[in-house]
Structures are given as structure tokens and as C-alpha cells.
Design an enzyme around this catalytic site. Structure first.
Site, PDB file in Angstrom:
ATOM      1  N   SER A   6      41.617  31.156  29.632  1.00 55.16           N
ATOM      2  CA  SER A   6      42.451  31.010  30.816  1.00 55.16           C
ATOM      3  C   SER A   6      42.075  29.740  31.553  1.00 55.16           C
ATOM      4  O   SER A   6      40.965  29.205  31.383  1.00 55.16           O
ATOM      5  CB  SER A   6      42.224  32.217  31.738  1.00 55.16           C
TER       6      SER A   6
ATOM      7  N   TYR B 155      36.943  38.002  36.762  1.00 54.11           N
ATOM      8  CA  TYR B 155      37.756  37.507  35.647  1.00 54.11           C
ATOM      9  C   TYR B 155      37.382  36.070  35.291  1.00 54.11           C
ATOM     10  O   TYR B 155      37.117  35.747  34.131  1.00 54.11           O
ATOM     11  CB  TYR B 155      39.231  37.592  36.026  1.00 54.11           C
TER      12      TYR B 155
END
Length: 252
Positions: free
Chosen positions: A136, A149
Site C-alpha cells: 500500500s 495498518y
């Protein structure tokens, strides 16, 4: 190596980017794709759409027994797509406890690491192959509003570098996919333009065919990397503001 004729296993394959990977792999000539999901019934629709090409299997990346069973049951795999991910939308300090951060680390870091360890001998026996880690933008710049995250994606990006070095001798390539804003359920809270999951999967195919170390899979990822290069501290300050923005879905 080539996508044509390869055999792949995709984690979190029942929806979103994982499902897109299954479709694009078949579209580009993969001989077979194992569609891993915690509940294999949720991936049966892919078996029905691609009879003889897709096989749904039970695969929870936090369950090392299931990972070992998958490696034993799928001895023909030449491509591993570590796609399964968790995002709980909790802060690091503001959360009630650390359970969300721990789970994000289990799924996003220890899960792909366990998959790489289990399938490394399989890939070696099949000529080397490739590992694709779906990461990501949160793995190249810290996103304070993403809690555990972003750190988990940073950790897996670093692990990818280490795994690449360890497996170079057996001819296994390891590619980190830096994914930006994609139209999936996980990113439902994100506003603005989003890429189609299939376009991200197609961009990622370069990791198989070229053995590229790292790929920015979409426009948002490219723009964020450029913004970080231009003014890293300014971008950090801008992203820090997101911690204090109240989201209707979470009450923050």
C-alpha cells in the site's frame, strides 16, 4: 518467467483485488489459480466461472496449519500472490486497546511471511517462480490515521527486501506492489477517484514477467511517491491532519 502457463495461489481471493488477480491471471493465460479464502464457499463463484481453471481452497493466513496444508496440497504453484489484508480503521494511541494493531500485523506481515516460508520450497522445485506482496501507499509513507495498518505494510515491504535476498539463489523474484486508491470494500471509506481492481492486477503482472522489485500500481501511488520526494515533511504534516478529521462511519 511468463504468466502464460503458470500456476498461482492468491490469498484473500474471494473479493476485491484478490478476486481481480484471479480473473486477470486466467485472462493472461495462467494454467490454474488456487483461490484462497477463509471460507472457500465465498470463492465458489470463481470456480463456476472458470471451470477447471480455478480451485477454491481454505486459507486463513493467520492459521499456520492451513498454510502448511495449502503448500502440501498445491505442489505445482509457481506464483504466490500475498493479497489478504486487514484494516481496522483504529488509531495507535486512541484505540481502546492494541487488538486491532496486533491483528493487522498478523494478517499483513506475519501472514505473507508465513506464506513465503511455506511456499519457498515449492517455488524452488518449480523453477524459482515469483512472490507478489500486495502492499500500500501506507507502506512507503506513514499514514497516522491508519493506525496499525501502515506500520504493518512498512514491515512487509522491508521483509520483501530480505526475502528477495534469501531466495535470489533459487531464482525466485519478490515484488512489492504499492497500491493506492482502489475501488474495494476495504477502501469504501476513502473519498475521491479510485482505480478498478483489475487494472491494479494487470499492472502487477510486470512483477511476474519482469521480476520488478517494486511497482506503483496506480496513479495515486505514483502521485504520493512523487509528493514524498518533493516535500516529505510537508506531506507528513498534511497527513497528520487526517487524525483529527471526524469520519461519519467511525465517529472520529
Amino acid at each position: 518467467m511468463e504468466v502464460q502457463g503458470c500456476v498461482a495461489i492468491v490469498t484473500g481471493a474471494n473479493r476485491g483485488i484478490g478476486e481481480a488477480f484471479v480473473r486477470v491471471l486466467i485472462e493472461e493465460g495462467a494454467a490454474k489459480v488456487y483461490a484462497g479464502a477463509r471460507d472457500p464457499a465465498s470463492a465458489r463463484h470463481l470456480e463456476e466461472q472458470f471451470p477447471g481453471k480455478v480451485q477454491a481452497i481454505a486459507l486463513d493466513v493467520t492459521d499456520h496449519g492451513q498454510i502448511a496444508a495449502a503448500a502440501a496440497a498445491c505442489p505445482d504453484v509457481s506464483v504466490v500472490v500475498n493479497n489478504a489484508g486487514a484494516f481496522h480503521n483504529e488509531l495507535l494511541i486512541g484505540a481502546a486497546d492494541m487488538s486491532a494493531a496486533r491483528n493487522e500485523m498478523e494478517v499483513n506481515y506475519f501472514g505473507p511471511l508465513a506464506m513465503a516460508r511455506a511456499f519457498a520450497p515449492v517455488l524452488k522445485s518449480n523453477g524459482g517462480g515469483a512472490i507478489l506482496n500486495v502492499l500500500s501507499v501506507g507502506g512507503i509513507l506513514a499514514a497516522p490515521n491508519m493506525g496499525g495498518y501502515s506500520p504493518s505494510k512498512f514491515a512487509m515491504r522491508a521483509a520483501g527486501t530480505c526475502i528477495r535476498a534469501e531466495l535470489a539463489g533459487q531464482g525466485t523474484t519478490v515484488t512489492s506492489l504499492i497500491v493506492g486508491s482502489v475501488d474495494t470494500r476495504m477502501a469504501a471509506h476513502v473519498k475521491g477517484a479510485k482505480e478498478a481492481p483489475e487494472d491494479v492486477a494487470r499492472a502487477a503482472m510486470r512483477g511476474i514477467t519482469r521480476g520488478t522489485d517494486e511497482i506503483d500500481t496506480d496513479r495515486f501511488a505514483i502521485e504520493m511517491r512523487a509528493a514524498k520526494a518533493r516535500d516529505p515533511k510537508g506531506l507528513e504534516r498534511q497527513m497528520a491532519k487526517a487524525v483529527h478529521v471526524k469520519e461519519p462511519s467511525t465517529g472520529r
